[in-house]
Design an enzyme around this catalytic site. Sequence first.
Site, PDB file in Angstrom:
ATOM      1  N   ILE A  18     -21.573 -22.666 -29.598  1.00 45.85           N
ATOM      2  CA  ILE A  18     -20.670 -22.509 -28.465  1.00 45.85           C
ATOM      3  C   ILE A  18     -19.280 -22.962 -28.874  1.00 45.85           C
ATOM      4  CG2 ILE A  18     -20.196 -23.204 -26.089  1.00 45.85           C
ATOM      5  CD1 ILE A  18     -23.285 -24.002 -26.069  1.00 45.85           C
ATOM      6  N   CYS A  19     -18.280 -22.188 -28.503  1.00 42.89           N
ATOM      7  CA  CYS A  19     -16.909 -22.552 -28.798  1.00 42.89           C
ATOM      8  C   CYS A  19     -16.288 -23.127 -27.544  1.00 42.89           C
ATOM      9  CB  CYS A  19     -16.143 -21.308 -29.268  1.00 42.89           C
ATOM     10  SG  CYS A  19     -14.509 -21.679 -29.853  1.00 42.89           S
ATOM     11  N   ALA A  20     -16.307 -24.452 -27.406  1.00 44.13           N
ATOM     12  CA  ALA A  20     -15.732 -25.094 -26.224  1.00 44.13           C
ATOM     13  C   ALA A  20     -15.011 -26.355 -26.668  1.00 44.13           C
ATOM     14  CB  ALA A  20     -16.832 -25.444 -25.223  1.00 44.13           C
TER      15      ALA A  20
END
Lengths: 155, 465
Positions: free
Chosen positions: A91-93
């Site tokens: 996940i890119c957060a």
Amino acid sequence: MALAHTRRLNKELAEIHAGTPVGINLVNADTFEKWLFTIEVMGTSEYEAKKFLLMFRFDNTYPISAPAVQFVVDDTHKAPVHPHVYSNGHICASILGREGWSPVLTVIAVCITIQSMLASCKKKEPPLDNDRYVPRAPENPKKVSISLMVSPLLA
Amino acid sequence: MSEPWVPTVDDLRVKMCYICREEERYDVPAQAKTKWTHPCRCTLIAHESCLLHWIQSSQENQTRIERAFKCPQCGADYEIESDNPLMLRLLNKLNKVLTSTGKVATLVGMGTTIFTFATCIYLMCTSYGAWAVREFLGQEMFDLILTEDPTNWPWHAYLNLPLIPLSLILSRTTLWRSTVSPIVPLFLAWPTTLPVREKRLDPQAWLRIQRAAPPVHPLPSLMSWPPAPIVATIFLPLVQNVYRNLFSRFHHWVLNSEPSSELHTPIFPWRLEIRFGQDAEDAANEEAREENRANERQNREDDGNQDPVAAAERFQRISSASVGRYIGGALLVPRISNFMGSLLFRLSKHSDLLRKFLAIRPPLKDKLDGFSTGEVGTVSDLGQAVKAAFRVLIGGTRTWTEADPVWWRNSVGLGIFVVVKDCVSLLHLYLTKREIQTRRVKNKSFKGIDIRELDLILPPPMTLF
């Protein structure tokens, strides 16, 4: 202070057992290394009636550093198709990175953030650099190199 | 009561640390007495020790360092009270200035390197080497050995000179720390070189001068003062090692630390962050593996490590590591030793003892011109020739033994500089450590926060309404 992270996780677990937000359910928290949750987006959205399995992994630097969070991808589970979720479940957060994480955040707060990230999705498509990222990414999302993370800018 | 009552962290019914999430009820005394603090403008509170740990780890994280002293929720500045004397603040400032100058140097260096061909680099290194030799041996010696005109240079100067800057830079990495001293390459091949100026006499005449042992300095021996260059070259690494050992002991005594704290100093003190776009898959895989290792190391460092000495060392390493600063510092060594040497020379005018120690002699010019080349004739004595060769090996050529030993006072001066520099950075480290150790977070009242949001032991007094 070696046990600081287990004591904190114990506290969080007690709060989770007392009740979780709608659509977020604890599946497994037998150890203080790995927790599993199911995430479901409520109401109308691109991901209606779909359940995803979210995995948290903690090391003993938690909560000073962020947990490793990713969607489980195996025979029965798939990662949501989303511009910020790679097909391997990473996940890119910002809140999961070194820069955005702070100890104010909790496991449930991370779940809620990811749930609302899915809920606000307008168009189901994988990240632009998915094909480049997935074969090179290490198994643990916390160990991704910086050059791999900035690759969309170079591509 | 004209001022409205403002509660503080001690008036809360339940205190919960936003970092470790431990709770403490006002009526249940905690097993271990820990200090609580409300450091910002929002309702977050924390154990002081937890908060200091968080601040410290943020300070060691390049991406978070700007916000290390801010609340992650309301962004208010944490006010830290600690032993932060003017001296430490000045040293930190100086560190910053040096680092940013180093960064400028990196940019400039990158630009030139990209547009310069290998030959250019070679020429640069060679002329730097010649400059370094002049700085280190003094103008007089330089004129004798090399001269400004490259056509006079001996063939090995073209190998030796360009190696000087490279070995200076290499000597700064820990890899070479104990084996090679920065100035060894400066005079390694020179003492035994046929001086350019003498060479211009015919070889016969030069031999005659060599053999005619002058009464001033009969036979240069191992015990002569100043030490013969060869002797100095051998002993320098030894002296250096002894010094490093002693200083490291002094270092641990000052910081009150275990020698193990500098165990994982990387070979190159900076991490090379300049990456070039790569297309080969293998390269990326290799990179990922490398990054894994780096992360593991980082994890080990993060590992609840709250040792102030280690933290101070890491903090300093982060704030002072820059390629430009390292290379620039290395290349300045000849200039620094020349400066320190002339400082010593000036000082020696006031002290006989110092003059003796530095073995200061008048310029060679007058003596050389006065040499008569006659009288000796064509003696073909084998013993004499062997003796001359031995003399050259031990003491260097006559020129070397008789010239004003600028190299000697420059070496001594460089030594003094190194000791002073080490002491200053140790002082910086010590003050940084003390600053970390004495940190206290300023506790503020809940002023400006709606009291109804807070779970208070006692209800607020009615005087509010």
